[in-house]
Design a protein around this motif. Structure first.
Motif, PDB file in Angstrom:
ATOM      1  N   GLN A  43       0.813  -1.211   0.000  1.00 43.60           N
ATOM      2  CA  GLN A  43       0.000   0.000   0.000  1.00 43.60           C
ATOM      3  C   GLN A  43       0.849   1.264   0.000  1.00 43.60           C
ATOM      4  O   GLN A  43       0.370   2.327   0.349  1.00 43.60           O
ATOM      5  N   CYS A  44       2.086   1.165  -0.408  1.00 46.09           N
ATOM      6  CA  CYS A  44       2.979   2.313  -0.523  1.00 46.09           C
ATOM      7  C   CYS A  44       2.994   3.138   0.766  1.00 46.09           C
ATOM      8  O   CYS A  44       2.458   4.256   0.815  1.00 46.09           O
ATOM      9  N   PRO A  45       3.585   2.596   1.830  1.00 45.89           N
ATOM     10  CA  PRO A  45       3.525   3.265   3.147  1.00 45.89           C
ATOM     11  C   PRO A  45       4.166   4.642   3.181  1.00 45.89           C
ATOM     12  O   PRO A  45       3.891   5.422   4.095  1.00 45.89           O
ATOM     13  N   THR A  46       5.014   4.970   2.207  1.00 46.71           N
ATOM     14  CA  THR A  46       5.659   6.281   2.222  1.00 46.71           C
ATOM     15  C   THR A  46       4.862   7.345   1.484  1.00 46.71           C
ATOM     16  O   THR A  46       5.221   8.518   1.501  1.00 46.71           O
ATOM     17  N   PHE A  47       3.766   6.951   0.823  1.00 48.01           N
ATOM     18  CA  PHE A  47       2.970   7.922   0.066  1.00 48.01           C
ATOM     19  C   PHE A  47       2.196   8.825   1.026  1.00 48.01           C
ATOM     20  O   PHE A  47       1.656   8.377   2.039  1.00 48.01           O
ATOM     21  N   ALA A  48       2.111  10.110   0.692  1.00 51.52           N
ATOM     22  CA  ALA A  48       1.396  11.074   1.524  1.00 51.52           C
ATOM     23  C   ALA A  48      -0.080  11.078   1.136  1.00 51.52           C
ATOM     24  O   ALA A  48      -0.501  11.825   0.248  1.00 51.52           O
ATOM     25  N   TRP A  49      -0.859  10.239   1.796  1.00 50.55           N
ATOM     26  CA  TRP A  49      -2.290  10.147   1.488  1.00 50.55           C
ATOM     27  C   TRP A  49      -2.982  11.450   1.885  1.00 50.55           C
ATOM     28  O   TRP A  49      -2.680  12.032   2.928  1.00 50.55           O
ATOM     29  N   THR A  50      -3.923  11.895   1.073  1.00 52.30           N
ATOM     30  CA  THR A  50      -4.560  13.185   1.338  1.00 52.30           C
ATOM     31  C   THR A  50      -5.826  13.053   2.166  1.00 52.30           C
ATOM     32  O   THR A  50      -6.283  14.030   2.757  1.00 52.30           O
ATOM     33  N   GLY A  51      -6.438  11.871   2.189  1.00 52.53           N
ATOM     34  CA  GLY A  51      -7.673  11.655   2.932  1.00 52.53           C
ATOM     35  C   GLY A  51      -7.626  10.343   3.682  1.00 52.53           C
ATOM     36  O   GLY A  51      -6.551   9.781   3.915  1.00 52.53           O
TER      37      GLY A  51
ATOM     38  N   ARG B  56      -7.090  21.415  -6.966  1.00 56.12           N
ATOM     39  CA  ARG B  56      -5.925  20.624  -7.385  1.00 56.12           C
ATOM     40  C   ARG B  56      -6.074  19.154  -6.991  1.00 56.12           C
ATOM     41  O   ARG B  56      -6.690  18.829  -5.974  1.00 56.12           O
ATOM     42  N   ASP B  57      -5.452  18.289  -7.796  1.00 57.51           N
ATOM     43  CA  ASP B  57      -5.548  16.856  -7.562  1.00 57.51           C
ATOM     44  C   ASP B  57      -4.167  16.246  -7.362  1.00 57.51           C
ATOM     45  O   ASP B  57      -3.137  16.859  -7.680  1.00 57.51           O
ATOM     46  N   ARG B  58      -4.156  15.033  -6.845  1.00 59.20           N
ATOM     47  CA  ARG B  58      -2.931  14.251  -6.695  1.00 59.20           C
ATOM     48  C   ARG B  58      -3.229  12.815  -7.141  1.00 59.20           C
ATOM     49  O   ARG B  58      -4.344  12.323  -6.944  1.00 59.20           O
ATOM     50  N   MET B  59      -2.241  12.157  -7.726  1.00 61.23           N
ATOM     51  CA  MET B  59      -2.411  10.795  -8.223  1.00 61.23           C
ATOM     52  C   MET B  59      -1.920   9.777  -7.212  1.00 61.23           C
ATOM     53  O   MET B  59      -0.823   9.902  -6.671  1.00 61.23           O
ATOM     54  N   TRP B  60      -2.731   8.765  -6.951  1.00 58.06           N
ATOM     55  CA  TRP B  60      -2.295   7.656  -6.108  1.00 58.06           C
ATOM     56  C   TRP B  60      -1.209   6.840  -6.816  1.00 58.06           C
ATOM     57  O   TRP B  60      -1.083   6.900  -8.050  1.00 58.06           O
ATOM     58  N   PRO B  61      -0.450   6.049  -6.060  1.00 62.65           N
ATOM     59  CA  PRO B  61       0.604   5.237  -6.677  1.00 62.65           C
ATOM     60  C   PRO B  61       0.104   4.175  -7.650  1.00 62.65           C
ATOM     61  O   PRO B  61       0.910   3.596  -8.373  1.00 62.65           O
TER      62      PRO B  61
ATOM     63  N   THR C   6      -5.947   6.457  -9.669  1.00 67.33           N
ATOM     64  CA  THR C   6      -6.856   7.119  -8.737  1.00 67.33           C
ATOM     65  C   THR C   6      -6.434   8.570  -8.494  1.00 67.33           C
ATOM     66  O   THR C   6      -5.403   8.845  -7.879  1.00 67.33           O
ATOM     67  N   ALA C   7      -7.263   9.519  -8.963  1.00 68.41           N
ATOM     68  CA  ALA C   7      -7.017  10.945  -8.768  1.00 68.41           C
ATOM     69  C   ALA C   7      -7.813  11.410  -7.560  1.00 68.41           C
ATOM     70  O   ALA C   7      -9.034  11.221  -7.499  1.00 68.41           O
ATOM     71  N   VAL C   8      -7.128  12.010  -6.592  1.00 73.20           N
ATOM     72  CA  VAL C   8      -7.781  12.457  -5.357  1.00 73.20           C
ATOM     73  C   VAL C   8      -7.556  13.952  -5.157  1.00 73.20           C
ATOM     74  O   VAL C   8      -6.649  14.548  -5.732  1.00 73.20           O
ATOM     75  N   THR C   9      -8.386  14.552  -4.322  1.00 71.21           N
ATOM     76  CA  THR C   9      -8.232  15.971  -4.021  1.00 71.21           C
ATOM     77  C   THR C   9      -6.955  16.189  -3.215  1.00 71.21           C
ATOM     78  O   THR C   9      -6.589  15.380  -2.359  1.00 71.21           O
ATOM     79  N   GLU C  10      -6.298  17.285  -3.483  1.00 68.86           N
ATOM     80  CA  GLU C  10      -5.025  17.571  -2.828  1.00 68.86           C
ATOM     81  C   GLU C  10      -5.174  17.771  -1.324  1.00 68.86           C
ATOM     82  O   GLU C  10      -4.263  17.462  -0.546  1.00 68.86           O
ATOM     83  N   ASP C  11      -6.338  18.280  -0.902  1.00 66.70           N
ATOM     84  CA  ASP C  11      -6.532  18.557   0.525  1.00 66.70           C
ATOM     85  C   ASP C  11      -7.363  17.497   1.229  1.00 66.70           C
ATOM     86  O   ASP C  11      -7.666  17.625   2.417  1.00 66.70           O
ATOM     87  N   GLY C  12      -7.743  16.431   0.516  1.00 68.45           N
ATOM     88  CA  GLY C  12      -8.540  15.379   1.133  1.00 68.45           C
ATOM     89  C   GLY C  12     -10.015  15.684   1.227  1.00 68.45           C
ATOM     90  O   GLY C  12     -10.790  14.867   1.744  1.00 68.45           O
ATOM     91  N   GLY C  13     -10.449  16.846   0.712  1.00 68.34           N
ATOM     92  CA  GLY C  13     -11.871  17.175   0.706  1.00 68.34           C
ATOM     93  C   GLY C  13     -12.627  16.328  -0.292  1.00 68.34           C
ATOM     94  O   GLY C  13     -12.046  15.692  -1.175  1.00 68.34           O
ATOM     95  N   ARG C  14     -13.932  16.321  -0.177  1.00 67.41           N
ATOM     96  CA  ARG C  14     -14.746  15.471  -1.048  1.00 67.41           C
ATOM     97  C   ARG C  14     -14.907  16.073  -2.442  1.00 67.41           C
ATOM     98  O   ARG C  14     -14.810  17.284  -2.637  1.00 67.41           O
ATOM     99  N   SER C  15     -15.193  15.171  -3.397  1.00 68.20           N
ATOM    100  CA  SER C  15     -15.387  15.568  -4.789  1.00 68.20           C
ATOM    101  C   SER C  15     -16.583  14.810  -5.357  1.00 68.20           C
ATOM    102  O   SER C  15     -16.843  13.667  -4.973  1.00 68.20           O
ATOM    103  N   ALA C  16     -17.308  15.454  -6.253  1.00 71.17           N
ATOM    104  CA  ALA C  16     -18.454  14.813  -6.910  1.00 71.17           C
ATOM    105  C   ALA C  16     -18.383  15.064  -8.415  1.00 71.17           C
ATOM    106  O   ALA C  16     -17.727  16.008  -8.865  1.00 71.17           O
ATOM    107  N   GLN C  17     -19.057  14.217  -9.175  1.00 73.10           N
ATOM    108  CA  GLN C  17     -19.047  14.329 -10.633  1.00 73.10           C
ATOM    109  C   GLN C  17     -20.359  13.799 -11.206  1.00 73.10           C
ATOM    110  O   GLN C  17     -20.968  12.875 -10.660  1.00 73.10           O
TER     111      GLN C  17
END
Length: 405
Positions: A98-106, A354-359, A363-374
């Motif tokens: 699970q890529c323990p060094t990745f900075a998860w946003t949420g 802004r978004d960030r990509m999971w390893p 999976t594209a996630v919000t940079e601040d961990g806030g919720r997103s809808a589409q």
């Protein structure tokens, strides 16, 4: 060498199981899989030739570690791994942790994914079904020129969109606390092939599943996995089908049980952003105007518009020109014309855009961990306006309160 039959049961035939590689009746099983007691649907082959051809991808299953003692307690991830599931892939390359060094946003983390689901060989499939690479799509002139669809093409796209709506409605009816996104993927997959279509995302650039499920802080391209949906989550289900040579594409964001007020307002605002953008579609409108309408409504409700992903042309190709940005002051070039088909699919965040990509590379996630809808529809520009090819049916599940209040 491969083993015939199944472990310890010489009378237990495997001919009812299709070959992992070619779907022919299976005759052999991988001996290592037998030893590890992995599911037969990941270990059965019709011949040594198919086994050898599939070995580079198949051998990843052997990394699974079963519990040391019978009855040992497993957590959710271990239980999935013990069934032969894998961690999400990065453009086809396996990941085993699970890529323990990745900075998860949420709060979300990747959980294992089930083996790739099968599509009957009788169903027409796109070029990437076997190779994982849409070479013809990438090299097509439609990446540079917006095509005006013929009546025959429009009929084909319309049929694909109708089936796509039926499939998404089936998924929507099943959403509840406790269901996993993998189970949603199974529902989408089975409903798609029941309609005689291929699920467009499956193996597209090596995407491992038949639908995208994006939960909470996931903006888009979430990979269905073993995590059960929880009360208060929101989840987007993105359905695309390839029917008789044409694609249909749509998505919606759903509430899982009772959600907080911010999530409810986010989802409703995102729906309204899409609807307001659709209302301006007609011949002569600039593509860039779509982003102006969406950004205006999102900002009025204190939300922000994702800039990294956009709507796209669709038809005999899954993705092509035009690009339809959803944010203001964009540089989209071109004017809408009757006969064009494309999607509008705004992604709206509670916090920063802004978004960030999971390893996993998807999976594209919000940079601040806030919720997103589409929300997304496939549209046809007509002589007088627009036809929503993926429109909801009168029988569609009544899951959006603002449509029925």
């Amino acid at each position: 060498m491969m083993a015939e039959g199944s472990a310890g049961k010489a009378a237990d035939p495997i001919s009812s199981i299709p070959c992992v590689k070619c779907d022919a009746p299976a005759k052999l099983q991988c001996p290592k899989c037998l030893e590890m007691r992995l599911p037969r649907d990941v270990s059965a082959y019709c011949s040594q030739a198919c086994f050898k051809a599939d070995w580079p991808g198949h051998k990843v299953h052997h990394r699974v570690q079963l519990p040391a003692e019978p009855g040992a307690k497993l957590d959710l991830a271990q239980a999935a791994l013990a069934k032969g599931w894998l961690y999400a892939t990065k453009k086809g390359a396996a990941r085993t942790d699970q890529c323990p060094t990745f900075a998860w946003t949420g709060d979300l983390r990747p959980l294992p994914i089930s083996p790739r689901r099968r599509v009957p060989t009788s169903i027409p499939r796109p070029e990437w079904a076997e190779t994982g690479y849409p070479e013809q799509e990438i090299e097509s002139r439609q990446q540079r020129t917006v095509e005006i669809r013929t009546p025959k093409q429009i009929a084909g796209i319309r049929a694909a969109c109708k089936l796509g709506r039926e499939v998404l409605d089936a998924a929507a009816a099943a959403i509840r606390p406790g269901i996993t996104t993998d189970e949603i993927d199974r529902i989408v997959h089975e409903a798609t092939i029941a309609g005689g279509a291929y699920p467009s995302p499956l193996n597209y650039h090596n995407f491992p599943k038949s639908t995208c499920t994006s939960v909470n802080e996931v903006i888009c391209h979430g990979i269905p996995d073993a995590r059960p949906l929880a009360e208060g989550d929101i989840v987007n289900v993105d359905v695309s089908v390839f029917l008789n040579g044409y694609h249909g594409d749509l998505n919606e964001t759903f509430f899982v049980g009772k959600v907080d007020d911010v999530s409810r307002r986010l989802v409703q605002t995102t729906y309204e952003c899409m609807q307001k953008a659709i209302e301006i579609v007609k011949p002569g409108v600039l593509y860039r105007e779509v982003g102006e309408v969406i950004s205006r409504h999102a900002s009025m409700n204190t939300f922000q518009v994702v800039k990294s992903y956009c709507g796209h042309g669709i038809g005999d190709l899954f993705h092509c020109a035009p690009n339809i940005p959803h944010y203001a002051r964009n540089k989209a070039v071109g004017v809408m014309k009757a006969g064009q088909t494309f999607t509008i699919e705004p992604m709206i965040n509670t916090g920063v855009w802004r978004d960030r990509m999971w390893p996993d590379g998807w999976t594209a996630v919000t940079e601040d961990g806030g919720r997103s809808a589409q929300f997304e529809h496939t549209l046809l520009v007509t002589e007088t306006g627009v036809e929503v090819l993926t429109a909801r049916f009168p029988t569609s599940p009544k899951v959006f309160p603002w449509l029925h209040e």
